[in-house]
Design a protein around this motif. Structure first.
Motif, PDB file in Angstrom:
ATOM      1  N   CYS A  60       0.354  -1.234   0.132  1.00 52.06           N
ATOM      2  CA  CYS A  60       0.160   0.281   0.173  1.00 52.06           C
ATOM      3  C   CYS A  60       1.065   0.785   0.290  1.00 52.06           C
ATOM      4  O   CYS A  60       1.611   1.092   0.487  1.00 52.06           O
ATOM      5  N   ARG A  61       0.424   1.859  -1.012  1.00 55.47           N
ATOM      6  CA  ARG A  61       0.634   3.625  -0.997  1.00 55.47           C
ATOM      7  C   ARG A  61       1.170   4.590  -0.059  1.00 55.47           C
ATOM      8  O   ARG A  61      -0.837   4.162   0.134  1.00 55.47           O
ATOM      9  N   ILE A  62       0.917   4.606   0.678  1.00 54.76           N
ATOM     10  CA  ILE A  62       0.807   6.039   2.357  1.00 54.76           C
ATOM     11  C   ILE A  62       0.739   7.228   2.276  1.00 54.76           C
ATOM     12  O   ILE A  62       2.489   7.737   1.857  1.00 54.76           O
ATOM     13  N   VAL A  63       0.190   7.973   2.834  1.00 51.04           N
ATOM     14  CA  VAL A  63       0.651   9.601   2.219  1.00 51.04           C
ATOM     15  C   VAL A  63      -0.551  10.010   3.318  1.00 51.04           C
ATOM     16  O   VAL A  63      -1.469  10.147   3.944  1.00 51.04           O
ATOM     17  N   GLY A  64       0.397  11.271   3.363  1.00 53.00           N
ATOM     18  CA  GLY A  64      -0.003  12.075   5.038  1.00 53.00           C
ATOM     19  C   GLY A  64      -0.483  13.029   3.908  1.00 53.00           C
ATOM     20  O   GLY A  64      -0.033  14.000   3.118  1.00 53.00           O
ATOM     21  N   VAL A  65      -0.992  13.932   4.069  1.00 55.75           N
ATOM     22  CA  VAL A  65      -2.031  15.439   4.274  1.00 55.75           C
ATOM     23  C   VAL A  65      -2.026  16.419   4.972  1.00 55.75           C
ATOM     24  O   VAL A  65      -2.409  15.844   6.225  1.00 55.75           O
ATOM     25  N   GLU A  66      -1.894  17.465   4.754  1.00 54.42           N
ATOM     26  CA  GLU A  66      -1.104  18.970   6.139  1.00 54.42           C
ATOM     27  C   GLU A  66      -2.371  19.864   4.882  1.00 54.42           C
ATOM     28  O   GLU A  66      -1.950  19.877   4.290  1.00 54.42           O
ATOM     29  N   PRO A  67      -2.323  20.959   6.474  1.00 56.65           N
ATOM     30  CA  PRO A  67      -2.950  22.207   5.374  1.00 56.65           C
ATOM     31  C   PRO A  67      -1.451  22.868   4.539  1.00 56.65           C
ATOM     32  O   PRO A  67      -0.824  22.681   4.702  1.00 56.65           O
ATOM     33  N   GLU A  68      -2.229  23.099   3.762  1.00 52.93           N
ATOM     34  CA  GLU A  68      -0.682  24.754   3.030  1.00 52.93           C
ATOM     35  C   GLU A  68      -0.469  25.226   3.925  1.00 52.93           C
ATOM     36  O   GLU A  68       0.786  25.725   3.360  1.00 52.93           O
ATOM     37  N   ALA A  69      -1.286  25.832   4.666  1.00 52.55           N
ATOM     38  CA  ALA A  69       0.132  26.929   5.421  1.00 52.55           C
ATOM     39  C   ALA A  69       0.997  26.198   6.415  1.00 52.55           C
ATOM     40  O   ALA A  69       1.987  27.148   6.491  1.00 52.55           O
ATOM     41  N   GLY A  70       0.692  25.348   7.022  1.00 54.12           N
ATOM     42  CA  GLY A  70       1.940  24.530   7.484  1.00 54.12           C
ATOM     43  C   GLY A  70       2.299  23.332   7.477  1.00 54.12           C
ATOM     44  O   GLY A  70       1.585  21.618   8.109  1.00 54.12           O
ATOM     45  N   ASN A  71       3.448  23.632   6.690  1.00 51.63           N
ATOM     46  CA  ASN A  71       3.544  21.828   5.468  1.00 51.63           C
ATOM     47  C   ASN A  71       4.992  21.436   6.567  1.00 51.63           C
ATOM     48  O   ASN A  71       5.601  20.795   5.534  1.00 51.63           O
ATOM     49  N   ASP A  72       5.337  21.500   8.085  1.00 48.97           N
ATOM     50  CA  ASP A  72       6.212  21.555   8.357  1.00 48.97           C
ATOM     51  C   ASP A  72       6.976  19.711   8.162  1.00 48.97           C
ATOM     52  O   ASP A  72       7.874  19.310   8.130  1.00 48.97           O
ATOM     53  N   GLY A  73       5.606  19.172   8.212  1.00 47.30           N
ATOM     54  CA  GLY A  73       5.878  17.371   7.592  1.00 47.30           C
ATOM     55  C   GLY A  73       5.938  17.462   6.103  1.00 47.30           C
ATOM     56  O   GLY A  73       7.249  16.758   5.863  1.00 47.30           O
ATOM     57  N   GLN A  74       5.826  17.974   4.956  1.00 48.32           N
ATOM     58  CA  GLN A  74       6.199  17.923   4.156  1.00 48.32           C
ATOM     59  C   GLN A  74       7.607  18.448   3.774  1.00 48.32           C
ATOM     60  O   GLN A  74       8.502  17.674   3.052  1.00 48.32           O
ATOM     61  N   GLN A  75       8.211  19.176   4.357  1.00 49.53           N
ATOM     62  CA  GLN A  75       9.917  19.404   4.658  1.00 49.53           C
ATOM     63  C   GLN A  75       9.879  19.003   4.981  1.00 49.53           C
ATOM     64  O   GLN A  75      11.437  18.878   4.477  1.00 49.53           O
TER      65      GLN A  75
END
Length: 327
Positions: free
Chosen positions: A205-220
């Motif tokens: 399974c592919r696992i993707v997290g989603v966060e608010p655009e204004a707070g993309n600390d996880g993506q970073q």
């Protein structure tokens, strides 16, 4: 990650299984909802795990109850302290009351009124702070030290992470293996726990997290390979307003999660509207993060069997009506 953090206890899928036993009979096994309309929009088979119907209105009850249940008798007598913008506050207050444990919750002054009221109703003492000028973790640590209480943070705690992982465990048990699992991301407790379950039960399974655009600390953080700290973001997704992912959580995410993406507040509002109008359920903005990514094409998944965590439904009805009145 610092060398000190490598000694932290990182939960495993076995801990998720143990959590399932602890919370059995206390947490609801929430339903998995489907919608032909949603399937048509996404050109996929979507399975919505409705944690907005969980006790205390969010998935947070799972981790909170598990963490309190794991305490020894001495720790139970001295009580627990937590910091939260709302859902963990309510969940821990309720879980502590059910188990006869005193609870103190550190909450921001601008937390949704419905979440403050519910936390009080569950019997917890509330200590308010300004999220933009004060450090909630420092305040909570001080209170816990003064009272000899146990600090149970909202996401960076092994028993909390393990408890949150039981939602995805149930989802995959109910619908079978998935091609894609999409999970809201704030501090990382739900995503980390979900990833533990998905990697064990649906390994491809592919696992993707989603966060608010204004707070993309996880993506970073995922892109940089280390925890990135940001200023307090401003978003209607109040449950995901954090400045950084927890160290334990990131230790799991960096080896299990494929991608972290973001959605806008406007996309969250339209997703809330879809759930209210077409599926007849109330989902709070944070709870819509994962669904919004699918429903608005931010995460295309044609033909996939996709599991989507609806993380909570605790939204003030006046605010709900105000948001849905905007387009």
């Amino acid at each position: 990650m610092s060398s000190a953090s490598t000694s932290l206890k990182i939960p495993s899928f076995e801990d998720v299984q143990a959590a399932r036993q602890r919370i059995s009979g206390a947490a609801h096994r929430t339903p998995v909802l489907t919608s032909r309309t949603a399937d048509g929009i996404a050109a996929a088979s979507l399975f919505f795990k409705a944690e907005n119907l969980q006790r205390a209105g969010a998935f947070k009850f799972r981790g909170a109850y598990n963490a309190v249940a794991a305490l020894d008798q001495s720790s139970r007598r001295n009580g627990v302290v937590a910091f939260s913008s709302g859902n963990h506050a309510q969940a821990l207050a309720y879980a502590a009351r059910l188990q006869g444990v005193p609870a103190t919750i550190v909450m921001p002054t601008d937390a949704p009124e419905i979440k403050i009221a519910a936390t009080k109703a569950y019997g917890a003492e509330i200590h308010f702070y300004d999220r933009y000028t004060e450090d909630r973790e420092e305040i909570s640590q001080r209170l816990a030290a003064e009272r000899g209480a146990t600090l149970i943070p909202p996401f960076d705690h092994p028993d909390v992470i393990a408890g949150q992982g039981t939602a995805a465990l149930e989802l995959i048990e109910d619908v079978g293996e998935l091609d894609l699992l999409v999970v809201p991301l704030g501090g990382g407790g739900l995503l980390a726990g979900s990833a533990l379950s998905a990697r064990a039960l649906s390994p491809v399974c592919r696992i993707v997290g989603v966060e608010p655009e204004a707070g993309n600390d996880g993506q970073q953080s995922l892109r940089k390979g280390e925890v990135v700290h940001i200023p307090p973001p401003k978003s209607i997704a109040d449950g995901a307003i954090v400045t950084h992912i927890g160290e334990r959580n990131f230790a799991i995410l960096k080896r299990t999660v494929d991608e972290i993406i973001t959605v806008t507040d406007a996309q969250l509002v339209e997703t809330m509207r879809f759930f209210a109008e077409r599926m007849k359920i109330i989902v709070e903005p944070t709870g819509c993060l994962a669904a919004a990514a699918i429903m608005h094409g931010v995460l295309p998944c044609p033909g996939a069997r996709a599991g989507i965590l609806l993380s909570g439904g605790n939204v003030d009805l006046k605010a709900f009506n105000t948001l849905l009145g905007t387009r």
